[in-house]
Scaffold this motif. Structure first.
Motif: not given
Ligand SMILES: Cc1cc2nc3c(=O)[nH]c(=O)nc-3n(C[C@H](O)[C@H](O)[C@H](O)COP(=O)(O)OP(=O)(O)OC[C@H]3O[C@@H](n4cnc5c(N)ncnc54)[C@H](O)[C@@H]3O)c2cc1C
Length: 414
Positions: A100-105, A387-393, A401-404
């Protein structure tokens, strides 16, 4: 599924202990959950036994929301003790926050339209006597829907609701009471110790059918009865077939903002409620630290005293762990204290943990150019995990979930 036996020791530890807003408390709760709580989590987590028994969930959200402990620390801790398989269900929940954090950003217009929606929702409600009455009843626990009224009271008394109760509550608010979702989301933000712009706004949108377009969450009497062990009178009729909400606005994707390099010179550290564990933000220690809090009245209606106190305590803890001489101010004007402290310490750089979308970020973005005019650079430091996870959202949770999945496995420390 029957309710498991809970020893008084477990119950006492997880729930009856005061929510102390310190990193030490968050770490202690995490350790205890990792050792004794995780085992039954995946079978039991959906049951809401009520405020007197929260032994089946971790209750870590207020500490994670303030980043007194981080998602990465939680995942590492669990994978140090348990296999990926045993910890998977819990990790999946933790990762919802990251998603949710990464998606909203990357869809910032959702936050702006939610803010506008609060005002248009209020306008809608105040121009219709029946709706005014219904809204008042909803936020005071007097709708006559037994479970809903009880959750309203629990929320105001305990500043917390079980995840399943949040889903049911939001669904009843939107589809049975037909009140504007933005007012419900705002009600949660004012009362939840873990109130978080991304998790809260996007969860309400998810229930309403606006996040996964066309797919809404409908609370049903039978589901509530089952997962609350029949605690409520389920005599009120819930709308169990309502269609999802829709909106005309498109929310375009926007890449994550890239950050400036951190200064090599001396700097001042700013601690906000967005991240109260900034010890390792930069290579060197700051010359001094300052904590800043907006007053409880400034975040679109007043936050409850409990919410404000928890956030304030978390910022105090964040500052104290860095500098015994640091202080925490509660004010609307953040420019002057920052300039004063920077000048009195003879520094031209201020560093703060990256502030995700929300009121604190808006405040800092508005003063950044003014600080620059005063010869002071404000830099943001984003945690490697984000930095690593957010770009996948960028799409739905399951794609995320699949890509992380492999990235998560890599967090296991050898
Ligand atoms: C309408 C609605 C509003 C919500 N608002 C918030 C909010 O403002 N702040 C907030 O932190 N959570 C929010 N949640 C998510 C979730 O309900 C809480 O994080 C969870 O209930 C916290 O209790 P716990 O720590 O015991 O959870 P556990 O069941 O022990 O879960 C473990 C951790 O996973 C994370 N988590 C679990 N589910 C979610 C989720 N859906 N979204 C994000 N993180 C999750 C939390 O960090 C939590 O601490 C909301 C959910 C709904 C349906």
């Amino acid at each position: 599924m029957s309710k498991r036996q809970v020893t008084s020791n477990e119950t006492g530890y997880f729930w009856q202990k005061k929510a102390v807003p310190t990193r030490a408390e968050g770490l202690e709760r995490l350790s205890s959950f990792a050792v004794t709580g995780l085992k039954s989590y995946s079978d039991q987590r959906n049951y809401d036994y009520g405020p007197s028994d929260r032994s089946n969930i971790s209750l870590l959200s207020p500490w994670v929301r303030h980043r007194l402990i981080s998602e990465q620390e939680i995942i590492e801790k669990l994978l140090n003790i348990h296999s990926h398989r045993d910890a998977e269900k819990y990790i999946q929940q933790v990762v919802w926050r990251t998603y949710f954090k990464g998606w909203l950003e990357q869809h910032p217009s959702v936050w702006d339209s939610y803010q506008k929606g609060i005002w248009s929702g209020l306008n809608e409600v105040s121009h219709d006597k029946n709706k005014t009455r219904l809204y008042e009843k909803a936020i005071t626990g007097q709708t006559g829907i037994d479970c809903f009224d009880s959750w309203t009271v629990d929320l105001m008394e305990h500043s917390y609701l079980h995840n399943h109760a949040r889903l049911w509550f939001a669904s009843i608010w939107v589809f049975t009471l037909k009140l504007p979702w933005e007012l419900g989301a705002n009600f949660f933000m004012r009362h939840l110790l873990d109130g978080d712009p991304a998790s809260n706004t996007l969860s309400w949108r998810w229930v309403s059918g606006l996040h996964t377009k066309g797919k809404n969450y409908l609370a049903t009497s039978s589901n509530i009865k089952k997962f609350t062990l029949g605690r409520f009178k389920m005599d009120a009729l819930l709308d169990e077939v309502a269609s999802p909400l829709n909106e005309l606005t498109e929310h375009p994707f926007q890449s994550l903002t890239s950050l400036e390099n951190l200064p090599n010179d001396d700097f001042l550290l700013l601690v906000t409620k967005e991240d109260c564990n900034s010890v390792d933000l930069a290579k060197d220690l700051p010359v001094s630290a300052l904590g800043l809090m907006l007053s409880e009245k400034s975040e679109v209606f007043e936050n409850s005293p409990a919410v404000f106190e928890f956030s304030h305590g978390a910022v105090v803890d964040g500052v104290e762990r860095i500098s015994s001489a640091g202080e925490v101010l509660i004010c609307e004007d953040w420019l002057e204290p920052l300039i004063d402290l920077a000048r009195s310490n003879n520094v031209t750089n201020i560093v703060t943990a990256y502030t995700p979308i929300g009121p604190v970020n808006s405040k800092l973005q508005s003063i950044k150019p003014l600080l620059k005019n005063a010869g002071i650079e404000l830099s943001f430091s984003r945690k490697q995990y984000d930095q690593t996870f957010w770009p996948h959202a960028t799409k739905g949770f399951f794609a995320f979930k699949k890509s992380t999945n492999n990235l998560i496995k890599e967090l296991a420390v050898n």
